[in-house]
Write an enzyme that holds these catalytic residues in place. Structure first.
Site, PDB file in Angstrom:
ATOM      1  N   ARG A  76       0.888  -1.162   0.000  1.00  0.00           N
ATOM      2  CA  ARG A  76       0.000   0.000   0.000  1.00  0.00           C
ATOM      3  C   ARG A  76       0.925   1.211   0.000  1.00  0.00           C
ATOM      4  O   ARG A  76       1.855   1.261   0.799  1.00  0.00           O
ATOM      5  CB  ARG A  76      -0.895  -0.008   1.231  1.00  0.00           C
ATOM      6  CG  ARG A  76      -1.831  -1.224   1.256  1.00  0.00           C
ATOM      7  CD  ARG A  76      -2.839  -1.146   2.384  1.00  0.00           C
ATOM      8  NE  ARG A  76      -3.823  -2.206   2.250  1.00  0.00           N
ATOM      9  CZ  ARG A  76      -3.834  -3.329   2.969  1.00  0.00           C
ATOM     10  NH1 ARG A  76      -2.911  -3.549   3.872  1.00  0.00           N
ATOM     11  NH2 ARG A  76      -4.768  -4.245   2.782  1.00  0.00           N
ATOM     12  N   ASP A 107     -10.790  -2.020  -4.026  1.00  0.00           N
ATOM     13  CA  ASP A 107     -11.308  -0.687  -4.386  1.00  0.00           C
ATOM     14  C   ASP A 107     -10.320   0.455  -4.131  1.00  0.00           C
ATOM     15  O   ASP A 107     -10.290   1.426  -4.883  1.00  0.00           O
ATOM     16  CB  ASP A 107     -12.678  -0.409  -3.770  1.00  0.00           C
ATOM     17  CG  ASP A 107     -12.711  -0.642  -2.277  1.00  0.00           C
ATOM     18  OD1 ASP A 107     -11.658  -1.001  -1.707  1.00  0.00           O
ATOM     19  OD2 ASP A 107     -13.786  -0.459  -1.684  1.00  0.00           O
ATOM     20  N   THR A 130      -9.457  -9.656  -4.304  1.00  0.00           N
ATOM     21  CA  THR A 130      -9.568  -9.525  -2.845  1.00  0.00           C
ATOM     22  C   THR A 130     -10.413 -10.684  -2.338  1.00  0.00           C
ATOM     23  O   THR A 130     -11.381 -11.071  -2.999  1.00  0.00           O
ATOM     24  CB  THR A 130     -10.215  -8.189  -2.408  1.00  0.00           C
ATOM     25  OG1 THR A 130     -10.682  -8.334  -1.064  1.00  0.00           O
ATOM     26  CG2 THR A 130     -11.411  -7.793  -3.265  1.00  0.00           C
ATOM     27  N   ASP A 134     -16.022  -7.833  -1.939  1.00  0.00           N
ATOM     28  CA  ASP A 134     -16.789  -6.624  -1.638  1.00  0.00           C
ATOM     29  C   ASP A 134     -16.740  -5.591  -2.765  1.00  0.00           C
ATOM     30  O   ASP A 134     -16.888  -4.404  -2.527  1.00  0.00           O
ATOM     31  CB  ASP A 134     -16.279  -5.992  -0.330  1.00  0.00           C
ATOM     32  CG  ASP A 134     -14.797  -5.647  -0.402  1.00  0.00           C
ATOM     33  OD1 ASP A 134     -14.136  -6.091  -1.343  1.00  0.00           O
ATOM     34  OD2 ASP A 134     -14.312  -4.932   0.487  1.00  0.00           O
ATOM     35  N   ARG A 176     -13.420  -6.952   6.792  1.00  0.00           N
ATOM     36  CA  ARG A 176     -13.395  -5.716   7.586  1.00  0.00           C
ATOM     37  C   ARG A 176     -14.690  -4.926   7.416  1.00  0.00           C
ATOM     38  O   ARG A 176     -15.228  -4.394   8.358  1.00  0.00           O
ATOM     39  CB  ARG A 176     -12.191  -4.886   7.136  1.00  0.00           C
ATOM     40  CG  ARG A 176     -11.918  -3.680   7.971  1.00  0.00           C
ATOM     41  CD  ARG A 176     -10.590  -3.061   7.609  1.00  0.00           C
ATOM     42  NE  ARG A 176     -10.333  -3.105   6.168  1.00  0.00           N
ATOM     43  CZ  ARG A 176      -9.134  -2.973   5.630  1.00  0.00           C
ATOM     44  NH1 ARG A 176      -8.095  -2.816   6.389  1.00  0.00           N
ATOM     45  NH2 ARG A 176      -8.979  -3.011   4.320  1.00  0.00           N
TER      46      ARG A 176
HETATM   47  O1  F6P Z   1      -7.918  -8.701   2.033  1.00  0.00           O
HETATM   48  C1  F6P Z   1      -8.950  -8.010   2.688  1.00  0.00           C
HETATM   49  C2  F6P Z   1      -8.736  -8.117   4.128  1.00  0.00           C
HETATM   50  O2  F6P Z   1      -8.594  -9.465   4.307  1.00  0.00           O
HETATM   51  C3  F6P Z   1      -9.757  -7.598   5.133  1.00  0.00           C
HETATM   52  O3  F6P Z   1     -10.850  -8.417   5.364  1.00  0.00           O
HETATM   53  C4  F6P Z   1      -8.892  -7.382   6.348  1.00  0.00           C
HETATM   54  O4  F6P Z   1      -9.435  -6.525   7.263  1.00  0.00           O
HETATM   55  C5  F6P Z   1      -7.665  -6.823   5.751  1.00  0.00           C
HETATM   56  O5  F6P Z   1      -7.541  -7.444   4.488  1.00  0.00           O
HETATM   57  C6  F6P Z   1      -6.420  -6.955   6.536  1.00  0.00           C
HETATM   58  O6  F6P Z   1      -5.326  -6.681   5.714  1.00  0.00           O
HETATM   59  P1  F6P Z   1      -3.875  -6.287   6.209  1.00  0.00           P
HETATM   60  O7  F6P Z   1      -3.556  -7.166   7.344  1.00  0.00           O
HETATM   61  O8  F6P Z   1      -3.032  -6.550   5.004  1.00  0.00           O
HETATM   62  O9  F6P Z   1      -3.943  -4.862   6.567  1.00  0.00           O
END
Ligand code: F6P
Length: 328
Positions: A76, A107, A130, A134, A176
């Site tokens: 990210r 998204d 993903t 969603d 999430r």
């Molecule tokens: O890939 C989506 C997701 O699994 C969400 O459901 C979860 O909250 C999030 O990623 C956590 O991602 P990370 O640990 O990479 O921040």
């Protein structure tokens, strides 16, 4: 106006999901099929800014269709949220003679892609990757089917020990902001209750329903909880609350966590990734931009990226009804 595309770059961005490698392979091989050059960008938008870009040929993607994770890595990028960051990224793409971009992600990644596309008049196509499922405009995202199967396999195991000890288990699955994994793995694993962010069941109804289950003769129970559910402040507090109010239950909690994001993609995800990768390249050849490839009623379609980002993929009321009937 149709553009003449000679070189396409592909990258994975945001949280990884099983099937991303199969999608990378599909984009690279489609480029080879249509005699286009292809490049891979490492670490999503951050790698783009840093020019972490390599040429990719059909042979570079052999034996990755079955692998979890992403060979291009994912990240990210805060810097890409700034105009300066995006300018650097655009410079890097120019330096590598890249004419168009395929972004495999969720998204957040699509929003970045759209802004970039508009700022620099640069063709961008999204592939939804993903586990959360969603994304609006597609019935399935890459990795969702695999994650569901992983969750069900593990919940089945928890059921065994729950039943041996007459226990009530709260199992937290990922999601999430959305309850797709919870709802479908919950139905698939025969959970007594399913808690999702889209539907606030409320603590009283949960207690009522668990008490009814106990009275009806159920010796053990499973409650599948989506990470983003708001019934309790978190799954541990929720479990404590239930244990305090229903002391007859011996309660345990299991958080499945990131295991749901790993593992070999299911055949469904591999095939979907292959179909989506081909379509992404063909859209770019046809001069399209700012589209997401989706699957609707088993047909591969192109959806406006803007809609994919702005709208919500809604949980089906029918699935909620099924889960209610099943937990009688
Ligand atoms: O890939 C989506 C997701 O699994 C969400 O459901 C979860 O909250 C999030 O990623 C956590 O991602 P990370 O640990 O990479 O921040």
């Amino acid at each position: 106006m149709k553009r003449f595309i000679k070189k396409i770059a592909v990258m994975t961005s945001g949280g990884d999901s099983p099937g991303m490698n199969a999608a990378i392979r599909a984009v690279v091989r489609s480029c080879a099929y249509y005699k286009l050059e292809c490049a891979g960008i490492y670490r999503g938008y951050q790698g783009m800014i840093e020019g972490d870009i390599v040429p990719m040929s059909a042979r570079d993607v052999h034996h990755i269709i079955q692998k979890g994770g992403t060979v291009l890595k994912s990240a990210r990028s805060k810097e890409f949220r700034t105009v300066e960051g995006r300018k650097k990224a655009h410079e890097a793409l120019k330096k590598f003679n890249i004419d168009a971009l395929v972004v495999i992600g969720g998204d957040g990644s699509f929003t970045g892609g759209m802004i970039f596309s508009e700022e620099f008049d640069f063709p961008v196509i999204g592939i939804p990757g993903t586990i959360d499922n969603d994304i609006f405009g597609t019935d399935y995202t890459l990795g969702y089917d695999t994650a569901l199967n992983t969750a069900v396999e593990v919940i089945d195991k928890i059921r065994d020990t729950a039943s041996s000890h007459n226990r009530l288990f709260f199992v937290e699955v990922m999601g999430r902001d959305s309850g797709f994994i919870a709802l479908n793995s919950g139905i698939g694993a025969g959970a007594e209750e399913i808690l999702i962010p889209e539907e606030d069941m409320g603590l009283d109804r949960l207690l009522d329903s668990l008490e009814k289950s106990r009275r009806s003769g159920k010796s053990s129970s499973l409650v599948v909880v989506a990470e983003g559910d708001k019934t309790g402040s978190n799954v541990f507090d929720l479990a404590n609350y239930v244990e305090t109010n229903l002391p007859q239950y011996d309660v345990r909690v299991s958080v499945l966590g990131h295991m749901q994001r790993g593992g070999a993609p299911s055949c469904f995800d591999r095939v979907l990734a292959s179909r989506m990768g081909v379509k992404a390249v063909e859209l770019l050849i046809d001069g399209e931009t700012n589209k997401m490839v989706g699957v609707q009623n088993n047909e591969i379609v192109a959806v406006d990226l803007e809609n994919a980002v702005k709208e919500h993929h809604k949980i089906s009321a029918e699935m909620l009804r099924i889960s209610d009937i099943m937990s009688v």
